[in-house]
Design a protein around this motif. Structure first.
Motif, PDB file in Angstrom:
ATOM      1  N   UNK A  89       0.844  -1.186   0.000  1.00  0.00           N
ATOM      2  CA  UNK A  89       0.000   0.000   0.000  1.00  0.00           C
ATOM      3  C   UNK A  89       0.884   1.242   0.000  1.00  0.00           C
ATOM      4  N   UNK A  90       0.624   2.226  -0.873  1.00  0.00           N
ATOM      5  CA  UNK A  90       1.489   3.409  -0.929  1.00  0.00           C
ATOM      6  C   UNK A  90       1.722   4.071   0.424  1.00  0.00           C
ATOM      7  N   UNK A 117       5.427  -8.746  -7.466  1.00  0.00           N
ATOM      8  CA  UNK A 117       4.285  -7.878  -7.772  1.00  0.00           C
ATOM      9  C   UNK A 117       3.073  -8.140  -6.886  1.00  0.00           C
ATOM     10  N   UNK A 118       3.152  -9.106  -6.003  1.00  0.00           N
ATOM     11  CA  UNK A 118       1.989  -9.587  -5.250  1.00  0.00           C
ATOM     12  C   UNK A 118       1.879  -8.949  -3.869  1.00  0.00           C
ATOM     13  N   UNK A 119       0.853  -8.140  -3.681  1.00  0.00           N
ATOM     14  CA  UNK A 119       0.597  -7.542  -2.386  1.00  0.00           C
ATOM     15  C   UNK A 119      -0.116  -8.506  -1.450  1.00  0.00           C
ATOM     16  N   UNK A 142      -3.777  -4.048  -4.181  1.00  0.00           N
ATOM     17  CA  UNK A 142      -3.138  -2.819  -4.637  1.00  0.00           C
ATOM     18  C   UNK A 142      -2.255  -3.144  -5.846  1.00  0.00           C
ATOM     19  N   UNK A 143      -2.358  -2.316  -6.882  1.00  0.00           N
ATOM     20  CA  UNK A 143      -1.592  -2.585  -8.094  1.00  0.00           C
ATOM     21  C   UNK A 143      -0.132  -2.189  -7.892  1.00  0.00           C
ATOM     22  N   UNK A 313      -3.979 -12.297  -8.046  1.00  0.00           N
ATOM     23  CA  UNK A 313      -4.278 -11.711  -9.381  1.00  0.00           C
ATOM     24  C   UNK A 313      -3.039 -11.248 -10.134  1.00  0.00           C
ATOM     25  N   UNK A 314      -1.941 -10.990  -9.416  1.00  0.00           N
ATOM     26  CA  UNK A 314      -0.735 -10.512 -10.088  1.00  0.00           C
ATOM     27  C   UNK A 314       0.385 -11.563 -10.060  1.00  0.00           C
TER      28      UNK A 314
END
Length: 318
Positions: A89-90, A117-119, A142-143, A313-314
């Protein structure tokens, strides 16, 4: 201070990175401090760390000791560490790097990588593998581009000199490159002769993104290793090249990367092996030897398949 025997690669942000570093994944507490000291004494000037390895406190103690005794100054040593998924998360990215800087006893790291890439869902700073009510992995969707934008601010604040990623595929790299205001200088991925990574290697080189090979030996000591997995140390091609050159199989595998301008971070806690690995810098393989080694990838064997994240998803290895 001893002469620097390293070779270096220049990154797209005009910094440079030593081509060989000490990997610290799987280095247990109680072992890693002495391994870092042995590595620095052997000539290493690059340490590859990560918050999730949970051994950065001892690495920090070793760094402090070697700076204090005059072996190195802070500017002599290149430190890489990585952002764990619970802090994608930013709003939590800065806390993520500080959770490494504090135990490392550093004001900044030279290279900060997004570990994947996976949060993952944030519970608290001590929950690294969060689960949901069904005891399944709990994710944060989160992307990674949003995470990347927050990482760029770490460079602005002087907490990281350079930033990059790890375990990203080609399409994910393209999204980062398109969005980046601060150059993505590195993708750290599994590379060894038994895996075909030609697509991501070709992409990164075309975009002037450097590559670091983790698990350069195929990670035979990882906890989930199987007797059925390829053993690169015993591979006939590797052994033949080693015998012809009077070196070890491990040195051949490291030279395979170094001769292709790939940074490599072999892990060891044994002083003699640490020194032996460093000496691979002097081995120059012939083009035909590299070709023979590349042909071992028919198994397309991935030691670190990250299967626990297959439903994310990533997930990068679909």
């Amino acid at each position: 201070m001893a002469a620097d025997k390293n070779t270096y690669s220049f990154l797209s942000d005009h910094t440079r990175i030593p081509n060989i570093g000490l990997g610290t994944w799987k280095s247990a507490k109680g072992d890693v401090k002495n391994a870092v000291i042995a590595a620095i004494d052997a000539g290493y000037r690059h340490l590859d760390c990560a918050f999730i390895y949970q051994n950065e406190e001892e690495i920090g103690e070793a760094l402090k000791e070697k700076i204090k005794d005059g072996t190195i100054e802070r500017d002599d040593i290149y430190i890489t560490t990585k952002l764990w998924g619970t802090h994608h998360s930013p709003s939590r990215v800065e806390q993520g790097i500080k959770m490494s800087l504090t135990p490392l006893q550093l004001d900044y790291v030279d290279l900060y990588l997004m570990h994947s890439p996976c949060g993952r869902k944030f519970i608290d700073d001590k929950t690294f593998f969060p689960k949901d009510e069904n005891d399944k992995n709990a994710y944060d969707d989160v992307h990674y581009v949003e995470t990347w934008k927050a990482m760029e601010k770490l460079v602005e604040k002087g907490l990281a000199i350079s930033i990059g990623v790890s375990n990203f595929n080609v399409s994910q790299m393209e999204e980062i490159v398109t969005a980046a205001q601060v150059p993505c200088v590195m993708n750290q991925i599994e590379i060894h002769p038994a895996i075909d990574q030609s697509d991501i290697i070709t992409y990164c080189k075309a975009k002037s993104i450097a590559l670091t090979a983790y698990s350069p030996f195929g990670s035979p000591d990882r906890p989930w290793a199987s007797d059925k997995d390829p053993n690169l140390f015993e591979d006939p091609v590797v052994k033949e090249i080693a015998e012809s050159r009077g070196c070890t199989a491990g040195q051949v595998l490291l030279a395979y990367h170094l001769n292709q301008e790939v940074v490599v971070v072999p892990k060891s806690v044994t002083p003699s092996r640490i020194k032996e690995n460093f000496e691979a810098l002097s081995i120059k393989l012939k083009p035909e030897e590299i070709t023979k080694l590349k042909e071992l990838n028919s198994t397309n064997y991935r030691a670190c398949a990250m299967n626990m994240l297959k439903d994310h998803p990533y997930f990068p290895f679909k």
